[in-house]
Design a protein around this motif. Structure first.
Motif, short mmCIF file in Angstrom:
data_model
loop_
_atom_site.label_atom_id
_atom_site.label_comp_id
_atom_site.label_asym_id
_atom_site.label_seq_id
_atom_site.Cartn_x
_atom_site.Cartn_y
_atom_site.Cartn_z
N ILE A 217 -7.77 -4.84 -7.57
CA ILE A 217 -6.45 -5.45 -7.54
C ILE A 217 -5.94 -5.73 -8.95
O ILE A 217 -4.79 -5.41 -9.30
N ILE A 266 0.37 -1.53 -4.45
CA ILE A 266 -0.67 -2.43 -3.92
C ILE A 266 -0.49 -2.62 -2.42
O ILE A 266 -1.47 -2.66 -1.66
N TYR A 270 -3.28 -3.11 0.38
CA TYR A 270 -3.58 -4.51 0.71
C TYR A 270 -2.35 -5.18 1.32
O TYR A 270 -1.23 -4.67 1.22
#
Length: 280
Positions: A217, A266, A270
């Motif tokens: 991340i 992202i 996620y």
């Protein structure tokens, strides 16, 4: 417009709300005071706004606010930081005679040096500093309270101690929000009024058990040189050991496009819960 804040009138939240309004073009604002975080959140509807404490310089982040933001459909539109300090009022002439002390739950963590001098006092936590004062004024002869320093001049207690926070240099940061989801597609088009921005969000991995999840991340932001000024983990409450990451990103206007491109990237892997994008 209604402005919902933690009350009653005279709290630091009240002072923060009034300080924020001095920086904004709003007119005909009605203050709407509530005793709990949830009631403030629930009261904000339509184009009205609300304010909640997010971070204190001495005692860190306010978990009650973060827990609400983790699942809340809100858009943060700004923030305000104000100095805070406290005084002690008591109906006795010496600290060792205090039997009960009223103190707001977050204030308690900012006045640990004073509390260490009161080992025999019953600590009664309250939801606001002004409620601590009200409880004290309606209480018993051996009661005491920690209250906003700004309220000390109006009191006539037997014992009064000024500036009882652990250090004089102390401040609290508050967020201002509206009751609508923060959407990537809409916020990416915001035209900033300043050269700097702040973007708060939660990122929740599908599983926290995989090695390198946080490293992965963080790599997205490092690639585009975005500065993370906050990184915290909070339980998702779905199951034991499952956590989400609370992140605050700081950047400049020329990084806006890179920020939203990164968040979209992202989000493909996620769960991204954006909370806002505003001038800092």
């Amino acid at each position: 417009m209604r402005f919902s804040v933690l009350g009653p009138e005279g709290t630091f939240a009240d002072a923060a709300a009034k300080a924020y309004l001095k920086t904004q073009p709003y007119s005909n604002v009605i203050f709407d005071y509530h005793p709990t975080f949830d009631q403030v959140y629930q009261a904000v509807t339509g184009e009205n706004i609300g304010l909640l404490p997010l971070e204190n310089q001495l005692d860190g982040y306010v978990s009650a606010t973060l827990q609400r933001l983790q699942t809340a459909d809100v858009t943060e539109i700004g923030e305000i930081t104000i100095p805070v300090n406290f005084g002690l009022v008591a109906n006795v002439d010496h600290l060792n005679k205090i039997k009960r002390l009223y103190v707001q739950f977050k204030t308690e963590g900012q006045c640990q040096k004073l509390l260490a001098k009161l080992p025999n006092a019953q600590i009664i936590t309250t939801s606001s500093n002004m409620i601590s004062l009200r409880q004290f004024l309606a209480g018993e002869p051996d009661d005491a309270a920690i209250i906003p320093q700004s309220q000390m001049a109006a009191q006539t207690a037997k014992l009064m101690l000024a500036n009882v926070a652990d250090q004089d240099d102390n401040s609290t940061r508050f967020i201002i929000f509206k009751a609508k989801p923060a959407k990537l597609s809409e916020l990416s088009k915001v035209n900033l009024k300043t050269t700097h921005f702040k973007a708060p969000l939660f990122i929740t991995p599908a599983s926290n058990d995989k090695p390198g999840t946080l490293y992965d991340i963080l790599g997205y932001f490092a690639k585009v040189n975005l500065n993370l000024i906050t990184l915290m983990s909070l339980p998702t409450k779905n199951q034991l050991g499952e956590y989400a990451f609370y992140i605050e990103i700081s950047g400049t206007r020329d990084q806006q496009e890179g920020l939203f491109a990164t968040l979209r990237e992202i989000a493909a892997k996620y769960q991204v819960h954006l909370l806002g994008f505003y001038a800092d």
